[in-house]
Enzyme design. Structure first.
Site, short mmCIF file in Angstrom:
data_model
loop_
_atom_site.label_atom_id
_atom_site.label_comp_id
_atom_site.label_asym_id
_atom_site.label_seq_id
_atom_site.Cartn_x
_atom_site.Cartn_y
_atom_site.Cartn_z
N ASP A 147 0.77 -1.25 0.00
CA ASP A 147 0.00 0.00 0.00
C ASP A 147 0.81 1.30 0.00
O ASP A 147 0.37 2.29 -0.57
CB ASP A 147 -0.97 0.00 1.20
CG ASP A 147 -0.29 -0.33 2.53
OD1 ASP A 147 0.93 -0.62 2.52
OD2 ASP A 147 -0.97 -0.30 3.58
N ASN A 238 13.12 -0.16 5.34
CA ASN A 238 12.20 0.09 6.46
C ASN A 238 12.12 1.58 6.78
O ASN A 238 11.06 2.09 7.14
CB ASN A 238 12.64 -0.70 7.70
CG ASN A 238 12.40 -2.19 7.52
OD1 ASN A 238 11.51 -2.60 6.78
ND2 ASN A 238 13.22 -3.02 8.17
N PHE A 241 9.54 3.42 4.75
CA PHE A 241 8.15 3.33 5.22
C PHE A 241 7.91 4.27 6.40
O PHE A 241 6.86 4.89 6.51
CB PHE A 241 7.79 1.88 5.57
CG PHE A 241 7.70 1.02 4.33
CD1 PHE A 241 6.62 1.14 3.47
CD2 PHE A 241 8.71 0.13 4.01
CE1 PHE A 241 6.54 0.37 2.31
CE2 PHE A 241 8.65 -0.64 2.85
CZ PHE A 241 7.56 -0.52 1.99
N GLU A 391 11.65 -15.42 1.19
CA GLU A 391 12.30 -14.27 0.55
C GLU A 391 13.67 -14.19 1.22
O GLU A 391 13.94 -13.30 2.04
CB GLU A 391 11.48 -12.99 0.79
CG GLU A 391 12.01 -11.77 0.05
CD GLU A 391 11.25 -10.49 0.43
OE1 GLU A 391 10.37 -10.55 1.31
OE2 GLU A 391 11.56 -9.44 -0.15
N HIS A 416 7.20 -14.13 -3.44
CA HIS A 416 8.65 -14.31 -3.68
C HIS A 416 9.04 -15.78 -3.87
O HIS A 416 9.47 -16.17 -4.94
CB HIS A 416 9.50 -13.67 -2.59
CG HIS A 416 9.33 -12.20 -2.49
ND1 HIS A 416 9.79 -11.34 -3.46
CD2 HIS A 416 8.72 -11.42 -1.56
CE1 HIS A 416 9.49 -10.09 -3.13
NE2 HIS A 416 8.82 -10.11 -1.99
ZN ZN Z 1 6.13 -8.02 -0.65
#
Ligand code: ZN
Length: 602
Positions: A147, A238, A241, A391, A416
């Site tokens: 998102d 990170n 975000f 992943e 993944h």
């Molecule tokens: Zn993802």
């Protein structure tokens, strides 16, 4: 007078002898020159035969060899797909371009730009004919997206940060965080300042916006120095975000950001998306914090409105995602919320996933009782899962065994699945069950799983027709287009030189086949896609003048390595170069040599 006559005869005799000697000497030189030319021709012929004749393959052997190659080709994604006449025209052009680029790199030992770091290859990739064609190609669905990383940073900077009440602060790592407040709270570690005032006092809006974008984007010119390890790049990822979650969770901006994402995906010729969203934490200026159902309705309303305005777009659906560093109690709450939303919005809400770096955080097995909760209800509740799994580069670890738990928990697709190739039994299971692997090549490269994309771990699975879809994970984080860049590198790196338009077409059809569209929606989506595809094929034929053999494209080798001036495409072209130029040139030179030798002697 008698003396004079004798003298005259003697002179004549000397001249005759000299002439006779000259003739014999001339013959010697002539024979020498011819012999040398013959030996040289023989040597050239031997070298020529050793170059070309190695490709003259005994016909029985050749048949057996071709059968083997073709049998294996038919086993890969798109291996059984037959292209029509129009598609074949486009295909020939794409294959020619792909082959030229790959052969150029392989035979001339130049760099292969499509496989190196995206941060270094991005602008080069965008200049290639194949990229331009894939950009226009109707690419079906993008099924693995998050998102907060779907609309371009340009929009965030140029639109969202120009609004009222937007604030910024610079944290201890010099990352700028953005948020929206009626009155900014006291925040000593990262004091909030109005973006509008900061921009105004900078005296240069353009420069200010560019610095803001550079601060948020992961794009860098020296990726190996900036992101030397998986963990360092994940820390940066990170941080991204943390930088945008404040501004993008402000409900009016969330709404417009999501709408902008749909605009950009449609412009990139993607007609449908399935989005993982946290659904928590949307807020308004009056301090209201909205619940997940409000967020889901926000996405639903924007989607319906967008589809109304764009009937050739098939829509979007939502998967709730929780962080895999949360405790079981939080996850259980989200599972229960997901069960309610799935019951209430069965056509829009798809299920549940856990997100975040797998290696250091909780594996699925840590949450097993929570994740089994829906199936242990009476009657059992079937909440679909869409787990990120493996992943990772690690093998035999809990992060790797997320694949086992994902399959035991009946995951609908696998995010993944980078470690999948090391698990032959699990590969069999996903093939039998039709569990698609959502492959995000650029994300895997940028987040440190693979540097040269030709070594991507999913490539062997594509060659076995494992259900694979190509997606883009968090494209705006690294300033990629919604899907084109990922589709381009998937085609140029994860598939072979002889993999053609059929593999692209199949990957695209997979994206619709393995989506969670219901039967009616799927039929309608395929109808829209087929119309767009047919138009794309005829437009491509016209744009690139393919009926007349195709437009001339740039000398790709020169772009890759400026000192390279000659493309030696293959042994076949080498053969023609010999026949047309080298042999006649050599014969000419031999004659010139003989002529010159004779001339000098005389
Ligand atoms: Zn993802």
């Amino acid at each position: 007078r008698q003396f004079d006559r004798t003298h005259y005869y003697m002179k004549l005799k000397i001249l005759a002898l000299t002439y006779q000697h000259s003739i014999s000497t001339f013959k010697f030189y002539y024979v020498c020159a011819v012999a040398m030319a013959a030996v040289s021709c023989l040597l050239l012929l031997v070298s020529f035969m050793s170059t070309v004749d190695s490709y003259t393959i005994p016909s029985d052997y050749n048949t057996e060899r071709n059968n083997l190659i073709n049998s294996e080709k038919s086993m890969r994604v798109g291996g059984k797909l037959v292209l029509n006449t129009q598609e074949q025209l486009v295909n020939q052009f794409i294959v020619k371009e792909k082959r030229q680029l790959m052969d150029c790199s392989r035979l001339n030992r130049t760099g292969y730009a499509p496989a190196v770091s995206f941060f270094q290859s991005k602008s080069w990739i965008e200049s290639t004919p194949i990229f331009k064609i894939i950009q226009k190609m109707p690419k079906g669905a993008s099924l693995h997206l998050h998102d907060l990383a779907i609309a371009s940073l340009d929009w965030v900077i140029k639109n969202a940060t120009y609004r009222d009440n937007v604030y910024m602060c610079t944290d201890k790592n010099y990352y700028i965080q953005l948020s929206v407040f009626k009155n900014p709270p006291n925040n000593p570690d990262c004091p909030w300042k109005s973006v509008r005032s900061e921009r105004s006092s900078s005296g240069n809006n353009q420069e200010f916006d560019l610095r803001l974008k550079r601060n948020i984007s992961l794009l860098t010119t020296d990726p190996l120095v900036t992101y030397p390890t998986v963990d360092i790049v994940w820390d940066r990822f990170n941080a991204y975000f943390a930088q945008v979650i404040g501004i993008l969770s402000y409900a009016p901006i969330t709404r417009d950001y999501y709408r902008q994402a749909l605009v950009e995906f449609k412009a990139d010729n993607v007609q449908y998306i399935e989005l993982r969203a946290q659904l928590h934490g949307l807020y308004d200026l009056d301090g209201t914090v909205y619940d997940p159902e409000y967020a889901l309705n926000l996405y639903k309303n924007v989607t319906e409105e967008f589809v109304r305005d764009n009937p050739d777009f098939s829509g979007a659906k939502i998967i709730m995602s929780s962080l895999r560093l949360n405790e079981n109690s939080n996850i259980l709450n989200d599972i229960k919320t997901s069960m309610i939303l799935y019951t209430k919005y069965p056509d829009f809400f798809l299920g549940f996933d856990l997100v975040g770096q797998e290696d250091p955080n909780h594996p699925l097995i840590y949450y097993i009782n929570t994740l089994l909760y829906p199936s242990q209800q009476n009657p059992p509740f079937n909440l679909p899962y869409f787990f990120h799994a493996a992943e990772t580069k690690w093998q035999g670890t809990e992060s790797d065994y997320n694949l086992v738990d994902a399959l035991l928990l009946n995951t609908t697709r696998i995010g993944h699945g980078y470690g999948l190739v090391k698990h032959p039994l699990l590969v069999e299971m996903i093939k039998e069950r039709g569990v698609a692997v959502e492959v995000n090549p650029l994300s895997n490269q940028i987040l440190g799983l693979v540097s040269d994309l030709r070594n991507h771990a999913i490539a062997p699975l594509i060659s076995q027709d494992i259900p694979v879809v190509i997606s883009s994970d968090d494209p705006s984080t690294w300033e990629a287009l919604p899907l084109t860049h990922d589709m381009y590198v998937a085609f140029m790196d994860l598939t072979g030189e002889d993999a053609d338009l059929a593999i692209l077409k199949q990957l695209i059809q997979n994206s619709l086949n393995y989506s969670v569209l219901n039967q009616t929606e799927s039929t309608s989506a395929f109808k829209l896609w087929q119309a767009a595809w047919d138009k794309f094929i005829s437009d491509t034929i016209n744009t690139w003048n393919l009926v007349n053999g195709g437009s001339q494209t740039s000398q790709i080798c020169e772009v890759l390595k400026p000192v390279t001036t000659q493309i030696s495409g293959s042994a076949t072209s080498l053969k023609y170069v010999h026949i047309i130029f080298v042999i006649p040139m050599y014969i000419l030179l031999s004659h010139a040599y003989i002529f010159l030798t004779t001339f000098i002697f005389l």
